[in-house]
Design a protein around this motif. Structure first.
Motif, short mmCIF file in Angstrom:
data_model
loop_
_atom_site.label_atom_id
_atom_site.label_comp_id
_atom_site.label_asym_id
_atom_site.label_seq_id
_atom_site.Cartn_x
_atom_site.Cartn_y
_atom_site.Cartn_z
N ARG A 50 4.55 6.48 0.45
CA ARG A 50 4.19 7.04 1.75
C ARG A 50 4.51 6.03 2.84
N ILE A 51 4.72 6.53 4.05
CA ILE A 51 4.95 5.66 5.19
C ILE A 51 4.28 6.26 6.41
N ARG A 52 3.63 5.41 7.18
CA ARG A 52 3.03 5.86 8.43
C ARG A 52 4.07 5.70 9.53
N TRP A 53 4.31 6.80 10.25
CA TRP A 53 5.39 6.75 11.23
C TRP A 53 5.15 5.70 12.30
N SER A 54 3.92 5.60 12.77
CA SER A 54 3.59 4.59 13.77
C SER A 54 3.31 3.27 13.08
N GLY A 55 4.16 2.31 13.28
CA GLY A 55 3.96 1.00 12.71
C GLY A 55 4.69 0.75 11.40
N GLY A 56 4.96 1.81 10.66
CA GLY A 56 5.77 1.66 9.46
C GLY A 56 5.08 1.14 8.22
N ALA A 57 3.76 1.12 8.21
CA ALA A 57 3.05 0.68 7.00
C ALA A 57 3.39 1.60 5.84
N THR A 58 3.43 1.05 4.65
CA THR A 58 3.85 1.82 3.48
C THR A 58 2.90 1.64 2.32
N THR A 59 2.94 2.60 1.41
CA THR A 59 2.29 2.46 0.12
C THR A 59 3.27 2.96 -0.93
N CYS A 60 3.06 2.51 -2.16
CA CYS A 60 3.92 2.94 -3.26
C CYS A 60 3.07 3.06 -4.50
N ALA A 61 3.40 4.02 -5.34
CA ALA A 61 2.69 4.15 -6.61
C ALA A 61 2.77 2.84 -7.37
N ASP A 62 1.66 2.45 -7.96
CA ASP A 62 1.60 1.15 -8.65
C ASP A 62 2.69 1.02 -9.70
N SER A 63 2.95 2.09 -10.42
CA SER A 63 3.92 2.03 -11.52
C SER A 63 5.35 1.88 -11.03
N LEU A 64 5.57 2.10 -9.73
CA LEU A 64 6.93 2.05 -9.18
C LEU A 64 7.16 0.85 -8.27
N LYS A 65 6.11 0.12 -7.99
CA LYS A 65 6.26 -1.05 -7.13
C LYS A 65 7.26 -2.04 -7.74
N GLY A 66 8.08 -2.56 -6.85
CA GLY A 66 9.10 -3.49 -7.32
C GLY A 66 10.44 -2.82 -7.58
N ARG A 67 10.41 -1.49 -7.78
CA ARG A 67 11.66 -0.76 -8.00
C ARG A 67 11.96 0.22 -6.87
N PHE A 68 10.92 0.84 -6.31
CA PHE A 68 11.10 1.85 -5.27
C PHE A 68 10.57 1.32 -3.94
N THR A 69 11.30 1.62 -2.87
CA THR A 69 10.89 1.20 -1.54
C THR A 69 11.12 2.34 -0.55
N ILE A 70 10.11 2.63 0.25
CA ILE A 70 10.23 3.64 1.29
C ILE A 70 10.44 2.95 2.63
N SER A 71 11.26 3.56 3.48
CA SER A 71 11.50 3.01 4.81
C SER A 71 11.80 4.15 5.77
N ARG A 72 11.92 3.82 7.04
CA ARG A 72 12.19 4.86 8.03
C ARG A 72 13.17 4.37 9.08
N ASP A 73 13.78 5.33 9.76
CA ASP A 73 14.62 5.07 10.92
C ASP A 73 14.06 5.90 12.07
#
Length: 123
Positions: A50-73
């Motif tokens: 998940r990503i918060r549009w304002s500020g860009g904070a993110t979360t990721c499922a624990d099992s996917l951390k280190g492999r998956f990254t969410i970002s925005r433009d």
């Protein structure tokens, strides 16, 4: 009605990388939270990141951390999911979703959805 359109899926081999994209049909609101979900055959739809549009904070499922990254433009109204070191168990339809207000977890809490993009990882 906001439309979300995903792209970037495909057939890859284990260990490869893919970058998924999702574009929104209108400018994201500052109180938007956007997310990637995935659904494998016979399984429930699960939250990936998940990503918060304002500020860009993110979360990721624990099992996917280190492999998956969410970002925005912000300029292009897009979010991305960078997936590295893909595994066969990552095979699923990946969906982009948007909601407002908070860090929601369940699919039912998201208002807008894309059609999904298929990711298939061969061993």
């Amino acid at each position: 009605q906001v439309q979300l359109v995903e792209s970037g899926g495909g057939l890859v081999q284990a260990g490869d990388s893919l970058r998924l994209s999702c574009v929104a049909s209108e400018r994201a609101s500052v109180n938007w939270y956007m997310a990637w979900f995935r659904q494998a055959p016979g399984k429930e739809r699960e939250l990936v990141a998940r990503i918060r549009w304002s500020g860009g904070a993110t979360t990721c499922a624990d099992s996917l951390k280190g492999r998956f990254t969410i970002s925005r433009d912000n300029v292009k109204n897009m979010i991305f999911l960078q997936m590295n070191s893909l595994k066969p168990e990552d095979t699923a339809v990946y969906y982009c979703a948007a909601t407002s207000g908070s860090w929601f977890y369940f699919p039912s809490e998201y208002t807008y959805w894309g059609q999904g993009t298929q990711v298939t990882v061969s061993s």
